[in-house]
Scaffold this motif. Sequence first.
Motif, short mmCIF file in Angstrom:
data_model
loop_
_atom_site.label_atom_id
_atom_site.label_comp_id
_atom_site.label_asym_id
_atom_site.label_seq_id
_atom_site.Cartn_x
_atom_site.Cartn_y
_atom_site.Cartn_z
N THR A 138 -0.53 29.06 11.56
CA THR A 138 -1.60 28.06 11.39
C THR A 138 -2.78 28.67 10.63
O THR A 138 -3.44 27.99 9.88
CB THR A 138 -2.11 27.56 12.74
N SER A 139 -2.98 29.96 10.80
CA SER A 139 -4.15 30.58 10.20
C SER A 139 -4.05 30.68 8.68
O SER A 139 -5.04 30.91 8.00
CB SER A 139 -4.36 31.98 10.78
N THR A 140 -2.80 30.50 8.13
CA THR A 140 -2.67 30.59 6.68
C THR A 140 -3.22 29.32 6.01
O THR A 140 -3.49 29.31 4.82
CB THR A 140 -1.20 30.76 6.25
N ALA A 141 -3.35 28.26 6.78
CA ALA A 141 -3.88 27.02 6.20
C ALA A 141 -5.37 27.22 5.89
O ALA A 141 -6.09 27.82 6.68
CB ALA A 141 -3.72 25.88 7.18
N PRO A 142 -5.79 26.74 4.71
CA PRO A 142 -7.20 26.94 4.38
C PRO A 142 -8.10 26.20 5.37
O PRO A 142 -7.80 25.07 5.75
CB PRO A 142 -7.32 26.33 2.98
N LEU A 143 -9.12 26.84 5.78
CA LEU A 143 -10.05 26.24 6.73
C LEU A 143 -11.04 25.38 5.96
O LEU A 143 -11.84 25.90 5.19
CB LEU A 143 -10.78 27.34 7.51
N LYS A 144 -10.92 24.08 6.11
CA LYS A 144 -11.81 23.20 5.34
C LYS A 144 -13.07 22.92 6.13
O LYS A 144 -13.09 23.00 7.34
CB LYS A 144 -11.07 21.90 5.03
N LYS A 145 -14.08 22.55 5.37
CA LYS A 145 -15.33 22.20 6.00
C LYS A 145 -15.15 20.95 6.87
O LYS A 145 -14.43 20.03 6.50
CB LYS A 145 -16.37 21.91 4.90
N ASP A 146 -15.76 20.95 8.04
CA ASP A 146 -15.60 19.80 8.93
C ASP A 146 -16.26 18.54 8.36
O ASP A 146 -17.42 18.59 7.96
CB ASP A 146 -16.23 20.10 10.30
N THR A 147 -15.51 17.50 8.28
CA THR A 147 -16.08 16.23 7.81
C THR A 147 -15.57 15.11 8.71
O THR A 147 -14.48 15.21 9.25
CB THR A 147 -15.62 15.91 6.37
N PRO A 148 -16.34 14.04 8.88
CA PRO A 148 -15.83 12.96 9.72
C PRO A 148 -14.62 12.31 9.08
O PRO A 148 -14.51 12.27 7.85
CB PRO A 148 -17.00 11.98 9.79
N SER A 149 -13.72 11.82 9.91
CA SER A 149 -12.52 11.17 9.38
C SER A 149 -12.83 9.74 8.98
O SER A 149 -13.81 9.17 9.40
CB SER A 149 -11.45 11.17 10.44
N LYS A 150 -11.94 9.21 8.19
CA LYS A 150 -12.10 7.83 7.71
C LYS A 150 -11.55 6.86 8.74
O LYS A 150 -10.56 7.15 9.39
CB LYS A 150 -11.28 7.64 6.42
N ILE A 151 -12.17 5.72 8.85
CA ILE A 151 -11.58 4.65 9.67
C ILE A 151 -11.04 3.61 8.71
O ILE A 151 -11.75 3.14 7.84
CB ILE A 151 -12.60 3.98 10.61
N VAL A 152 -9.77 3.35 8.83
CA VAL A 152 -9.17 2.34 7.96
C VAL A 152 -8.63 1.23 8.84
O VAL A 152 -7.99 1.50 9.84
CB VAL A 152 -7.97 2.94 7.17
N SER A 153 -8.95 0.01 8.52
CA SER A 153 -8.41 -1.11 9.29
C SER A 153 -7.56 -1.99 8.39
O SER A 153 -7.96 -2.29 7.28
CB SER A 153 -9.53 -1.94 9.89
N VAL A 154 -6.39 -2.33 8.84
CA VAL A 154 -5.53 -3.20 8.06
C VAL A 154 -5.38 -4.50 8.84
O VAL A 154 -4.94 -4.49 9.98
CB VAL A 154 -4.14 -2.55 7.87
N HIS A 155 -5.80 -5.60 8.23
CA HIS A 155 -5.71 -6.88 8.93
C HIS A 155 -4.71 -7.79 8.26
O HIS A 155 -4.65 -7.85 7.05
CB HIS A 155 -7.08 -7.57 8.96
N LYS A 156 -3.99 -8.52 9.08
CA LYS A 156 -3.13 -9.55 8.53
C LYS A 156 -4.02 -10.72 8.10
O LYS A 156 -5.09 -10.90 8.66
CB LYS A 156 -2.16 -10.04 9.60
N LYS A 157 -3.56 -11.48 7.13
CA LYS A 157 -4.31 -12.68 6.73
C LYS A 157 -4.21 -13.71 7.85
O LYS A 157 -3.13 -13.93 8.40
CB LYS A 157 -3.72 -13.26 5.45
N ILE A 158 -5.33 -14.32 8.15
CA ILE A 158 -5.33 -15.32 9.22
C ILE A 158 -5.19 -16.72 8.63
O ILE A 158 -5.98 -17.13 7.78
CB ILE A 158 -6.62 -15.23 10.05
N ILE A 159 -4.15 -17.41 9.05
CA ILE A 159 -3.89 -18.76 8.55
C ILE A 159 -4.16 -19.74 9.68
O ILE A 159 -3.62 -19.58 10.78
CB ILE A 159 -2.42 -18.94 8.11
N MET A 160 -5.00 -20.72 9.42
CA MET A 160 -5.24 -21.76 10.43
C MET A 160 -4.46 -23.00 10.00
O MET A 160 -4.71 -23.57 8.93
CB MET A 160 -6.73 -22.07 10.53
N ILE A 161 -3.49 -23.39 10.81
CA ILE A 161 -2.74 -24.62 10.53
C ILE A 161 -3.33 -25.73 11.40
O ILE A 161 -3.53 -25.54 12.59
CB ILE A 161 -1.24 -24.47 10.86
N ASP A 162 -3.59 -26.85 10.75
CA ASP A 162 -4.23 -27.96 11.45
C ASP A 162 -3.27 -29.16 11.52
O ASP A 162 -3.13 -29.89 10.53
CB ASP A 162 -5.51 -28.32 10.68
#
Length: 380
Positions: A138-162
């Motif tokens: 694990t130590s061979t992996a480059p140690l990157k600067k700590d940064t906050p992670s991204k939040i990604v949200s995937v929403h389905k399209k909402i269809i209203m049938i009347d």
Amino acid sequence: MKISYKNRALLCILSLLLLCANVAWSNNVLGIRVGHHDTHARIVLDTKQKPNVKISLTENGEEISISASHLEFKGTLPIFSKKVIKNIAFHALRTGAGTFKFQAVKPIKIIKSFTLPPSSTISYYRYVIDIQPMTGKTSTAPLKKDTPSKIVSVHKKIIMIDPGHGGKDPGAQGRKGILEKNVTLDIARALKEALERTNRYDVRLTRNDDCFLTLSNRIMRAREAKADFFISLHADSHPRADTRGLSVYMLSKVASDAEAEKLAIKENKADLMEGVNLNTESPEVAHILLDLMKRETVNLSRKAANALVSKLRKRVLLLRNSIRSADFAVLRTPDLPAVLIEMGYISNKQDEILLTSPAHQTKLCEGIREGIDSYFSEHR
Ligand SMILES: [Zn+2]
């Protein structure tokens, strides 16, 4: 009322079952951590109830997913040292399903996963996954600067049938006595299923039983659901028994023709019936009415109507001039593309048979589904 011993026992079992169902269904994640140890890295999810999640690793070993049909996370993703995991994302669906994705710096394997129950000092459950890079240290992996992670949200399209009409408002009546309000509800339910099968849409109905709704109620329901598309289903009647075929309507202050205008007056009757004057509605509805002619929405509605007609043309009989416009109260949705489909004439013998035939309903729903697919593929 005296509850017998037997009934009391049944009640106990029932509440226990409900409790178990609750535990099994909701995964309320309070926090998430990634830590590093000498031989491995550890992912920990703190959960309110006993976790019931699925864990999987992609074939190339580069991404772990933790998912559940009910997974809630309202916290922020952690800041962590990116030795083994380089990014965390949370994807949520409006259905309540959710997935955490952990992207690895390089291929990893899962050593073990287990749940730690609450203790005298910790009040929540901990779901632990221990992972290790597949090759090298694990130590061979480059140690990157700590940064906050991204939040990604995937929403389905909402269809209203009347489903048009309902309750004391039966809509049009066929020769054999079939009622528009029942036809529209049947087809709305079938359409909901057809759309949901694609896994691309979250589909709601303005009504799912024989109840009366004012036209503004219908709009409000679509707004509350934050719908991306509104589709009102109807089946027309005509004094000329040979008039038949499907047509799609959009909102316009000026009717495309006299027939469309007459139809809009007829369909708008539901509000007169309830004694509702749209102009003296609640401020929110009044605001909707003020905004109703937003050009963007009108354009999108027109595109949706075109997409629907071009797909439906291949499957069902259309009325001549099958795209029309008029001032339909139910289509007064300022920020929501909306169309109204008159699926046929129940005053026509053949159309009446078709509208209640499951085979025809399937064709119709597939055509509408294709039209909606085609509309969203161009207007994501
Ligand atoms: Zn109608």
